[in-house]
Design an enzyme around this catalytic site. Structure first.
Site, mmCIF file in Angstrom:
data_model
loop_
_atom_site.group_PDB
_atom_site.id
_atom_site.type_symbol
_atom_site.label_atom_id
_atom_site.label_comp_id
_atom_site.label_asym_id
_atom_site.label_seq_id
_atom_site.Cartn_x
_atom_site.Cartn_y
_atom_site.Cartn_z
ATOM 1 N N ASP A 62 3.745 -34.480 -26.784
ATOM 2 C CA ASP A 62 3.921 -33.326 -27.676
ATOM 3 C C ASP A 62 2.854 -32.257 -27.466
ATOM 4 O O ASP A 62 2.310 -31.708 -28.421
ATOM 5 C CB ASP A 62 3.872 -33.796 -29.149
ATOM 6 N N LYS B 13 11.675 -42.261 -24.545
ATOM 7 C CA LYS B 13 10.854 -42.981 -23.562
ATOM 8 C C LYS B 13 9.773 -42.075 -22.989
ATOM 9 O O LYS B 13 9.956 -40.862 -22.917
ATOM 10 C CB LYS B 13 11.733 -43.492 -22.413
ATOM 11 N N ASN C 47 21.573 -32.902 -30.612
ATOM 12 C CA ASN C 47 20.974 -31.694 -30.028
ATOM 13 C C ASN C 47 21.585 -31.368 -28.667
ATOM 14 O O ASN C 47 21.816 -30.202 -28.341
ATOM 15 C CB ASN C 47 19.459 -31.865 -29.893
ATOM 16 N N ASN D 219 11.459 -29.954 -24.636
ATOM 17 C CA ASN D 219 11.687 -30.971 -25.654
ATOM 18 C C ASN D 219 11.767 -30.300 -27.011
ATOM 19 O O ASN D 219 11.210 -29.222 -27.212
ATOM 20 C CB ASN D 219 10.534 -31.982 -25.660
ATOM 21 N N GLY E 54 22.633 -37.796 -29.658
ATOM 22 C CA GLY E 54 23.048 -36.705 -28.774
ATOM 23 C C GLY E 54 23.400 -35.425 -29.513
ATOM 24 O O GLY E 54 23.961 -34.503 -28.931
ATOM 25 N N HIS F 167 10.893 -31.177 -31.020
ATOM 26 C CA HIS F 167 10.149 -32.116 -31.864
ATOM 27 C C HIS F 167 10.445 -31.760 -33.324
ATOM 28 O O HIS F 167 10.399 -30.587 -33.689
ATOM 29 C CB HIS F 167 8.650 -31.979 -31.553
HETATM 30 C C1 GRF Z 1 15.719 -34.746 -33.293
HETATM 31 O O1 GRF Z 1 15.232 -34.737 -34.583
HETATM 32 C C2 GRF Z 1 14.711 -34.200 -32.318
HETATM 33 O O2 GRF Z 1 13.858 -33.260 -32.870
HETATM 34 C C3 GRF Z 1 13.929 -35.421 -31.946
HETATM 35 O O3 GRF Z 1 14.850 -36.467 -31.934
HETATM 36 C C4 GRF Z 1 15.945 -36.165 -32.789
HETATM 37 C C5 GRF Z 1 17.179 -36.307 -31.969
HETATM 38 O O4 GRF Z 1 18.331 -36.120 -32.697
HETATM 39 N N1 GRF Z 1 13.237 -35.259 -30.701
HETATM 40 P P1 GRF Z 1 19.759 -36.084 -31.945
HETATM 41 O O5 GRF Z 1 19.875 -37.382 -31.171
HETATM 42 O O6 GRF Z 1 19.762 -34.901 -31.076
HETATM 43 O O7 GRF Z 1 20.735 -35.992 -33.091
#
Ligand code: GRF
Length: 191
Positions: free
Chosen positions: A146, A89, A14, A103, A12, A105
């Site tokens: 993606d 998922k 991000n 999203n 979590g 990536h």
């Molecule tokens: C991040 O590296 C994001 O780019 C990818 O999954 C990871 C999630 O990290 N989609 P967090 O759970 O937000 O720390």
């Protein structure tokens, strides 16, 4: 203020970063729901102030059925934009949600994306390919992995002696800047 739902499967980090950006006014959004694909997602505890719901893929027969329950939760909470933040998922995107799901990536697209290209797999692939640059990409989500329109990309150098872990840390630091910046611009454009 646009109501946001964060979809997470892991730490979590991000989502928390986006929630902070909303709180201090950098992003004109209001987090109203966290959907986690597993009760084990560490982000559930870190995002405690935001109502949450766990929706597990194993409870459904198809990606479509699973995704619809996730959207039902988001819509019931009033969310009009969804931010995937470490969501692992497959999410089927129905017409009504097209262009409203973002999203992040941890690699440059399209080269380092696609099925199986997530988390450390991306950083290992970048190193194996001998790339001099990597980065992160914020993009819209459609029904291909993606694939949706790129909103923002931030690049980092790949340094001599990098391991997947050191590269991951450098990219992740950019993710912390890229996602709030891209979401803020996206919401501004939507008006
Ligand atoms: C991040 O590296 C994001 O780019 C990818 O999954 C990871 C999630 O990290 N989609 P967090 O759970 O937000 O720390």
């Amino acid at each position: 203020m646009t109501k946001l739902a964060f979809f997470i499967s892991g730490t979590g980090g991000n989502a928390l970063n986006l929630a902070r950006a909303c709180k201090d006014g950098r992003v004109a959004g209001e987090p109203v729901l966290v959907v986690a694909s597993t009760p084990k997602a560490g982000g559930l505890a870190r995002l405690e102030g935001i109502p949450s719901q766990v929706v597990e893929r194993s409870a459904f027969k198809s990606d479509e059925a699973f995704s619809e329950v996730c959207y039902d939760a988001a819509e019931a909470a009033g969310a009009t934009v969804i931010c995937l933040a470490g969501w692992l998922k497959r999410l089927w995107v129905p017409k009504r949600w097209e262009g409203r799901i973002l999203n992040i990536h941890p690699g440059l697209l399209p080269r380092f994306g696609g099925a199986g290209m997530y988390g450390m797999h991306v950083h290992r692939a970048v190193l194996a390919a001998g790339e001099r640059e990597s980065g992160c990409t914020v993009h819209l989500v459609d029904n291909e992995f993606d694939h949706g329109r790129v909103l923002l990309e931030r690049r980092v150098p790949v340094l001599p002696g990098d391991t997947a872990e050191t590269l991951q840390a450098r990219v992740y630091a950019e993710e912390m800047k890229a996602y709030p910046e891209a979401l803020a611009a996206f919401l501004r454009e939507r008006g």
